[in-house]
Design a protein around this motif. Structure first.
Motif, PDB file in Angstrom:
ATOM      1  N   VAL A  57      40.584  18.894  -6.645  1.00 49.51           N
ATOM      2  CA  VAL A  57      39.503  19.315  -7.113  1.00 49.51           C
ATOM      3  C   VAL A  57      39.182  19.028  -8.522  1.00 49.51           C
ATOM      4  N   PRO A  58      40.024  18.839  -9.573  1.00 45.01           N
ATOM      5  CA  PRO A  58      39.769  18.351 -10.691  1.00 45.01           C
ATOM      6  C   PRO A  58      39.295  16.955 -10.859  1.00 45.01           C
ATOM      7  N   ARG A  59      39.905  16.168 -10.116  1.00 45.73           N
ATOM      8  CA  ARG A  59      39.323  14.662 -10.146  1.00 45.73           C
ATOM      9  C   ARG A  59      37.845  14.541  -9.191  1.00 45.73           C
ATOM     10  N   SER A  60      37.609  15.706  -8.398  1.00 48.88           N
ATOM     11  CA  SER A  60      36.329  15.508  -7.869  1.00 48.88           C
ATOM     12  C   SER A  60      35.267  16.061  -8.584  1.00 48.88           C
ATOM     13  N   VAL A  61      35.496  17.120  -9.688  1.00 48.11           N
ATOM     14  CA  VAL A  61      34.744  17.749 -10.248  1.00 48.11           C
ATOM     15  C   VAL A  61      34.234  16.298 -11.699  1.00 48.11           C
ATOM     16  N   LEU A  62      35.348  15.705 -12.109  1.00 48.67           N
ATOM     17  CA  LEU A  62      35.375  14.714 -13.005  1.00 48.67           C
ATOM     18  C   LEU A  62      34.459  13.569 -12.518  1.00 48.67           C
ATOM     19  N   ALA A  63      34.595  13.105 -11.157  1.00 50.49           N
ATOM     20  CA  ALA A  63      34.005  12.134 -10.593  1.00 50.49           C
ATOM     21  C   ALA A  63      32.451  12.605 -10.580  1.00 50.49           C
ATOM     22  N   GLY A  64      32.254  14.001 -10.029  1.00 48.17           N
ATOM     23  CA  GLY A  64      30.599  14.325  -9.823  1.00 48.17           C
ATOM     24  C   GLY A  64      30.086  14.365 -11.264  1.00 48.17           C
ATOM     25  N   ALA A  65      30.906  14.792 -12.424  1.00 49.13           N
ATOM     26  CA  ALA A  65      30.117  14.844 -13.555  1.00 49.13           C
ATOM     27  C   ALA A  65      29.770  13.455 -14.279  1.00 49.13           C
ATOM     28  N   VAL A  66      30.421  12.539 -13.866  1.00 42.35           N
ATOM     29  CA  VAL A  66      30.465  11.182 -14.428  1.00 42.35           C
ATOM     30  C   VAL A  66      29.197  10.565 -13.591  1.00 42.35           C
ATOM     31  N   ALA A  67      29.281  10.638 -12.350  1.00 48.44           N
ATOM     32  CA  ALA A  67      28.286  10.265 -11.320  1.00 48.44           C
ATOM     33  C   ALA A  67      26.775  10.739 -11.581  1.00 48.44           C
ATOM     34  N   GLY A  68      26.763  12.057 -12.005  1.00 56.15           N
ATOM     35  CA  GLY A  68      25.545  12.946 -12.230  1.00 56.15           C
ATOM     36  C   GLY A  68      25.113  12.598 -13.640  1.00 56.15           C
ATOM     37  N   SER A  69      25.858  12.404 -14.622  1.00 56.86           N
ATOM     38  CA  SER A  69      25.227  11.867 -16.048  1.00 56.86           C
ATOM     39  C   SER A  69      24.575  10.701 -16.068  1.00 56.86           C
ATOM     40  N   VAL A  70      25.146   9.811 -15.455  1.00 57.22           N
ATOM     41  CA  VAL A  70      24.612   8.356 -14.974  1.00 57.22           C
ATOM     42  C   VAL A  70      23.242   8.605 -14.503  1.00 57.22           C
ATOM     43  N   GLY A  71      23.294   9.239 -13.292  1.00 63.53           N
ATOM     44  CA  GLY A  71      21.915   9.436 -12.658  1.00 63.53           C
ATOM     45  C   GLY A  71      20.799  10.037 -13.295  1.00 63.53           C
ATOM     46  N   ALA A  72      21.244  11.096 -13.770  1.00 67.91           N
ATOM     47  CA  ALA A  72      20.248  11.898 -14.741  1.00 67.91           C
ATOM     48  C   ALA A  72      19.633  11.161 -15.992  1.00 67.91           C
ATOM     49  N   PHE A  73      20.494  10.261 -16.467  1.00 65.81           N
ATOM     50  CA  PHE A  73      19.967   9.373 -17.615  1.00 65.81           C
ATOM     51  C   PHE A  73      18.858   8.332 -17.091  1.00 65.81           C
ATOM     52  N   VAL A  74      19.106   7.750 -15.873  1.00 64.17           N
ATOM     53  CA  VAL A  74      18.498   6.674 -15.430  1.00 64.17           C
ATOM     54  C   VAL A  74      16.980   7.342 -14.925  1.00 64.17           C
ATOM     55  N   GLY A  75      17.099   8.356 -14.451  1.00 65.02           N
ATOM     56  CA  GLY A  75      15.966   9.108 -13.774  1.00 65.02           C
ATOM     57  C   GLY A  75      15.135  10.043 -14.607  1.00 65.02           C
ATOM     58  N   SER A  76      15.636  10.163 -15.844  1.00 66.56           N
ATOM     59  CA  SER A  76      14.821  11.229 -16.757  1.00 66.56           C
ATOM     60  C   SER A  76      13.395  11.121 -16.861  1.00 66.56           C
ATOM     61  N   PRO A  77      12.920   9.976 -17.091  1.00 68.21           N
ATOM     62  CA  PRO A  77      11.542   9.757 -17.142  1.00 68.21           C
ATOM     63  C   PRO A  77      10.890  10.403 -16.165  1.00 68.21           C
ATOM     64  N   MET A  78      11.102  10.090 -14.734  1.00 67.07           N
ATOM     65  CA  MET A  78      10.636  10.637 -13.582  1.00 67.07           C
ATOM     66  C   MET A  78      10.682  12.214 -13.574  1.00 67.07           C
ATOM     67  N   TYR A  79      11.888  12.767 -14.152  1.00 67.76           N
ATOM     68  CA  TYR A  79      11.762  14.390 -14.057  1.00 67.76           C
ATOM     69  C   TYR A  79      10.763  14.781 -15.163  1.00 67.76           C
TER      70      TYR A  79
END
Length: 304
Positions: free
Chosen positions: A102-124
């Motif tokens: 669970v801790p590793r999954s949470v960390l992996a999800g957070a890292v993956a999400g932060s990268v995606g959010a930054f790149v897609g921010s103009p569209m949002y």
């Protein structure tokens, strides 16, 4: 290919859930920085908002912002889910005994999400502007009056430069980090538990459906406060110096909502979020899992 499959799955879900995203955005902007009883209630609840938007703005208004929403889902979720699946394939989300951590999954999800959010921010940013726009008698929040996605992008660029397209990203990153970590970690753990109970066949789509439903409920509870802050920051107007007219940043927005609207202000539109995030989580993760099975099967039948 993981990125492409994840992005396509998210786009498929977005097409069906975008009307709920429009409703959620309107309700989160209603009564902005005003205490209860001091503002006109345009939308009594999610169902009333759905009806009001359709009756006043027209049925097509329920799909406002669909184009930037699809691009956002393709880019953000393609990177988010694709990166997470890559971590999973590399065994970075498992313990030494090959069990899901669970801790590793949470960390992996957070890292993956932060990268995606930054790149897609103009569209949002553009998506939020377009979805908030409405007829004057049911308008909530700042009204930007863009014609479409391209005109919105050009308008923001002309007024604020390239950096302006990333205005609000400070709220988007923690929002998606929390949502991604919660969604992906709970989905993996839930799916593992459901499969261990052998309620259905191992490859049955029902395993994905049940795991997605459990994941969606947790996501709504954890992410809604960050979602409200994100919507407010993205939608606010700018003064003559290019600064936000309501908030200077994430912490300022968080503090003002708390002082002016109370704790419940962070859960404005939570029912709309539940109706939207739940189905979107289910559809995205089910589509994603099913597309991956089709891809694997295709590769088996058509080896290079």
């Amino acid at each position: 290919m993981e990125f492409t499959l994840a992005g396509l799955a998210a786009c498929g879900a977005c097409f069906f859930t975008n009307p709920l995203e429009v409703v959620k955005t309107r309700m989160q902007l209603q009564g902005e920085l005003q205490s209860k009883g001091t503002f006109a209630v345009r939308y009594k609840n999610s169902f009333h908002a759905f009806y009001k938007i359709a009756s006043v703005d027209g049925l097509l208004a329920l799909q406002k912002g669909l184009v930037p929403a699809l691009w956002y889902q393709l880019v953000m979720n393609g990177i988010r889910l694709g990166t997470y699946q890559t971590f999973f394939n590399l065994g970075l989300t498992k313990t030494s005994s090959d069990e899901i951590s669970v801790p590793r999954s949470v960390l992996a999800g957070a890292v993956a999400g932060s990268v995606g959010a930054f790149v897609g921010s103009p569209m949002y940013l553009v998506k939020t502007h377009l979805q908030a726009e409405s007829a004057k008698n049911i308008a909530v929040g700042y009204q930007h009056h863009h014609r479409n996605m391209s005109s919105a992008l050009m308008s923001v660029y002309r007024s604020s430069g390239i950096i302006g397209l990333w205005r609000g990203v400070t709220a988007s990153i923690p929002r998606v980090m929390v949502g991604s970590a919660t969604q992906l970690a709970t989905f993996s753990k839930s799916k593992h538990l459901i499969e261990s109970l052998e309620l259905f066949k191992k490859d049955s789509w029902l395993n994905n459906l049940l795991a997605s439903m459990a994941s969606g409920a947790v996501v709504v509870f954890c992410m809604t406060p960050f979602d409200v802050v994100s919507t407010r920051l993205y939608n606010q107007g700018l003064d003559a110096k290019g600064r936000g007219i309501y908030y200077s940043g994430f912490l300022d927005c968080f503090g003002k909502i708390l002082r002016k609207e109370g704790l419940l202000g962070f859960y404005k539109g939570w029912t709309a979020s539940l109706f939207r995030v739940g189905p979107h989580t289910v559809l995205t993760l089910v589509f994603w899992s099913e597309l991956r099975k089709i891809y694997v099967q295709f590769n088996r039948e058509n080896p290079a």
